[in-house]
Design a protein around this motif. Structure first.
Motif, mmCIF file in Angstrom:
data_model
loop_
_atom_site.group_PDB
_atom_site.id
_atom_site.type_symbol
_atom_site.label_atom_id
_atom_site.label_comp_id
_atom_site.label_asym_id
_atom_site.label_seq_id
_atom_site.Cartn_x
_atom_site.Cartn_y
_atom_site.Cartn_z
ATOM 1 N N CYS A 326 0.933 -1.265 -0.191
ATOM 2 C CA CYS A 326 0.083 -0.068 -0.040
ATOM 3 C C CYS A 326 0.790 1.302 0.125
ATOM 4 N N TYR A 327 0.123 2.302 -0.698
ATOM 5 C CA TYR A 327 0.930 3.789 -0.564
ATOM 6 C C TYR A 327 0.168 4.261 0.598
ATOM 7 N N ILE A 328 0.993 4.421 1.638
ATOM 8 C CA ILE A 328 0.327 4.855 3.228
ATOM 9 C C ILE A 328 0.389 6.389 3.225
ATOM 10 N N VAL A 329 -0.538 7.006 3.739
ATOM 11 C CA VAL A 329 -0.392 8.294 4.209
ATOM 12 C C VAL A 329 -0.626 7.988 5.642
ATOM 13 N N GLY A 330 0.376 8.452 6.517
ATOM 14 C CA GLY A 330 0.163 8.038 7.877
ATOM 15 C C GLY A 330 0.598 9.334 8.831
ATOM 16 N N SER A 331 0.076 9.161 9.852
ATOM 17 C CA SER A 331 0.063 10.507 10.977
ATOM 18 C C SER A 331 1.606 10.238 11.273
ATOM 19 N N ASP A 332 2.302 11.542 11.709
ATOM 20 C CA ASP A 332 3.663 11.875 11.992
ATOM 21 C C ASP A 332 3.625 11.699 13.601
ATOM 22 N N THR A 333 3.322 10.470 14.038
ATOM 23 C CA THR A 333 3.385 10.194 15.470
ATOM 24 C C THR A 333 4.523 9.184 15.917
ATOM 25 N N ASP A 342 9.113 9.111 5.914
ATOM 26 C CA ASP A 342 8.552 10.026 5.044
ATOM 27 C C ASP A 342 9.222 10.094 3.937
ATOM 28 N N GLY A 343 8.626 10.055 2.659
ATOM 29 C CA GLY A 343 9.284 10.087 1.407
ATOM 30 C C GLY A 343 10.320 8.915 1.159
ATOM 31 N N GLU A 344 10.224 7.881 1.989
ATOM 32 C CA GLU A 344 10.871 6.665 1.673
ATOM 33 C C GLU A 344 10.080 5.537 1.702
ATOM 34 N N THR A 345 9.198 5.084 2.866
ATOM 35 C CA THR A 345 8.122 4.044 2.676
ATOM 36 C C THR A 345 6.805 4.670 2.806
ATOM 37 N N GLY A 346 6.608 5.852 2.753
ATOM 38 C CA GLY A 346 5.417 6.424 2.974
ATOM 39 C C GLY A 346 5.476 7.903 3.194
ATOM 40 N N ILE A 362 -4.757 13.687 -1.695
ATOM 41 C CA ILE A 362 -4.899 13.914 -3.070
ATOM 42 C C ILE A 362 -3.808 13.630 -3.887
ATOM 43 N N LYS A 363 -2.826 13.868 -3.564
ATOM 44 C CA LYS A 363 -1.468 13.503 -4.409
ATOM 45 C C LYS A 363 -1.364 12.066 -4.392
ATOM 46 N N GLY A 364 -1.563 11.277 -3.762
ATOM 47 C CA GLY A 364 -1.630 9.786 -3.738
ATOM 48 C C GLY A 364 -2.427 9.297 -4.724
ATOM 49 N N LEU A 365 -3.711 10.062 -4.613
ATOM 50 C CA LEU A 365 -4.794 9.314 -5.481
ATOM 51 C C LEU A 365 -4.540 9.670 -6.983
ATOM 52 N N ALA A 366 -4.008 10.951 -7.113
ATOM 53 C CA ALA A 366 -3.665 11.451 -8.364
ATOM 54 C C ALA A 366 -2.682 10.707 -9.123
ATOM 55 N N GLY A 367 -1.820 10.006 -8.236
ATOM 56 C CA GLY A 367 -0.774 9.184 -8.946
ATOM 57 C C GLY A 367 0.686 9.947 -8.410
ATOM 58 N N ASP A 368 1.137 9.516 -7.423
ATOM 59 C CA ASP A 368 2.394 10.043 -6.839
ATOM 60 C C ASP A 368 3.587 9.438 -7.746
ATOM 61 N N PRO A 369 4.173 10.036 -8.636
ATOM 62 C CA PRO A 369 5.390 9.616 -9.420
ATOM 63 C C PRO A 369 6.162 8.627 -8.653
ATOM 64 N N GLU A 370 6.548 8.881 -7.326
ATOM 65 C CA GLU A 370 7.283 8.106 -6.616
ATOM 66 C C GLU A 370 6.488 6.839 -6.021
ATOM 67 N N ARG A 371 5.306 6.656 -6.403
ATOM 68 C CA ARG A 371 4.508 5.545 -5.698
ATOM 69 C C ARG A 371 5.293 4.245 -5.701
ATOM 70 N N GLU A 372 5.982 3.670 -6.826
ATOM 71 C CA GLU A 372 6.232 2.352 -6.787
ATOM 72 C C GLU A 372 7.534 2.213 -5.998
ATOM 73 N N ARG A 373 8.516 3.209 -6.064
ATOM 74 C CA ARG A 373 9.594 3.191 -5.248
ATOM 75 C C ARG A 373 9.220 2.977 -3.724
ATOM 76 N N ILE A 374 8.222 3.851 -3.320
ATOM 77 C CA ILE A 374 7.880 4.079 -1.985
ATOM 78 C C ILE A 374 7.178 2.619 -1.530
ATOM 79 N N THR A 375 6.147 2.121 -2.117
ATOM 80 C CA THR A 375 5.527 0.727 -1.667
ATOM 81 C C THR A 375 6.369 -0.114 -1.828
ATOM 82 N N GLN A 376 7.488 -0.287 -2.846
ATOM 83 C CA GLN A 376 8.245 -1.298 -2.757
ATOM 84 C C GLN A 376 9.263 -1.341 -1.446
ATOM 85 N N ALA A 377 9.593 -0.080 -1.123
ATOM 86 C CA ALA A 377 10.519 0.044 -0.038
ATOM 87 C C ALA A 377 9.638 -0.256 1.378
#
Length: 405
Positions: A326-333, A342-346, A362-377
């Motif tokens: 998954c491409y995760i948007v998470g809380s910075d807790t 941030d920016g590496e695995t989500g 919104i950025k994630g739904l639109a298609g973050d160009p870094e998506r594949e790298r982030i989700t694989q990591a």
């Protein structure tokens, strides 16, 4: 060894460990609440459930509830000892409900291990974190101290304890932290993995597919501890910006942590009333609680998965979302930061920054160009450090067996 697991909702965190120890030749038995009907991978006996009684007021309530449960668990163990001649070499119990408190009196020669999930603290965790929902009053902090008594007592009595994350272990003071080993429960990364062919069936018969604009949110219960209110408030802006997005939420209407809202029957009802007229409800799907295969399919079709939490216990769902790609948007807790970078695995956003949350979704739904790298990591973090079969389960087995007499 003869090993006794103790957990009111068994198997709980022992789902994989208990049968693995049995497979290695140990005699494994589990003690659980008589009302617990969850399938068990090992033999189970049940103790009498605590009666519904009027508890003392104020600060002693939690301690009374858990000591009563602890004594009922101890009586169940006494019956195992006296009527069935079962004397364990090792007991491993969850300390959260007081079940281990009196077991040394029944089995004084057994090694006692506890699953120490979290110690409540008055500062730096959930108490006072969200002023909208909870109080940081003297009364609230005193209540938190009182609710910690059985957890401290449980670990003091134990030979050793286990915590699933460094953050959760760090909730205990140094003099108790030294008794804890950190090993996560583990994720079956062969089962929980990306699936480009995944489908998810909505109640109205429509099928969602991997590749579509699907925003997902998962929690045992839809409540503020898991940022439900922050997520819901982000939806009007997100849905305006992404008119094709479908939003799927999994979670019950009750509360697992914290309290119900004072002005509504549930947090779901409260947020829907607050956002009345601002949401396209035809694109929002509340699924309630779903079977595990359905939940896993949802993670696999998700384009963006939102995971928000107070500083508290980390949910299995976040680690499984990472394993599922998954491409995760998470809380910075703090509990999230232990695994998600941030920016590496989500993508991490401040818990209370509503514009930042909307923008990230919104950025994630639109298609973050870094998506594949982030989700694989993100998946690699779980495969390398939290995989059940190759990592955590062998470590858990070694840890338990290190206490053999």
């Amino acid at each position: 060894m003869k090993i006794l697991f103790v957990h009111q909702n068994f198997p709980g965190q022992f789902l994989h460990l208990a049968p693995a120890l049995a497979a290695r030749g140990h005699e494994v038995l589990a003690l659980t609440d008589e009302k617990n009907q969850r399938p068990s991978p090992v033999n189970v006996v049940r103790y009498k459930a605590p009666p519904e009684t009027k508890m003392p007021p104020m600060l002693g309530r939690t301690y009374c509830e858990h000591t009563d449960r602890g004594w009922l668990a101890a009586r169940g163990c006494r019956a195992l000892r006296d009527k069935h001649n079962f004397r364990p070499d090792l007991i491993f119990g969850h300390s959260g409900w007081g079940e281990t408190l009196f077991l040394r009196e029944i089995f004084p020669d057994a090694k006692l291990l506890v699953y120490a999930e979290l110690l409540y603290r008055t500062r730096g965790q959930d108490v006072g974190f969200d002023p909208e929902v909870g109080s940081d009053s003297d009364e609230a902090r005193a209540g938190t101290v009182a609710r910690s008594a059985h957890l401290i007592q449980g670990l003091v009595q134990a030979d050793a304890g286990l915590s699933p994350t460094e953050y959760q272990a760090s909730s205990f003071p140094p003099e108790l932290r030294q008794k804890l080993t950190v090993i996560h429960d583990g994720i079956d990364t062969e089962k929980v993995r990306p699936n480009p062919q995944a489908e998810f069936l909505l109640p109205d018969g429509r099928k969602l597919h991997a590749g579509q604009e699907i925003l997902t949110y998962v929690s045992r219960s839809l409540e503020p501890y898991r940022g439900f209110h922050r997520f819901m408030r982000a939806l009007p802006g997100v849905m305006r910006a992404r008119p094709d997005a479908q939003v799927v939420l999994v979670g019950g209407d009750g509360v697992s942590y914290g309290a119900k809202p004072k002005d509504a029957e549930s947090w779901k009802a409260k947020m829907l009333a607050e956002l009345d007229g601002q949401l396209d409800l035809s694109r929002i799907h509340f699924m309630g609680r779903v079977p595990y295969p359905q939940y896993l399919s949802l993670l696999q079709v998700s384009r963006v998965h939102c995971y928000l939490t107070y500083p508290f216990v980390l949910s299995w769902s976040m680690t499984e979302a990472m394993a599922a790609g998954c491409y995760i948007v998470g809380s910075d807790t703090e509990p999230v930061r232990e695994l998600l970078r941030d920016g590496e695995t989500g993508r991490l956003v401040p818990f209370f920054d509503q514009p930042a949350l909307e923008a990230a979704l919104i950025k994630g739904l639109a298609g973050d160009p870094e998506r594949e790298r982030i989700t694989q990591a993100a998946r690699k973090v779980i495969v390398d450090g939290y995989d059940l079969k190759t990592g955590t389960l062998p470590r858990l087995i070694d840890w338990v067996e290190s206490f053999a007499p």
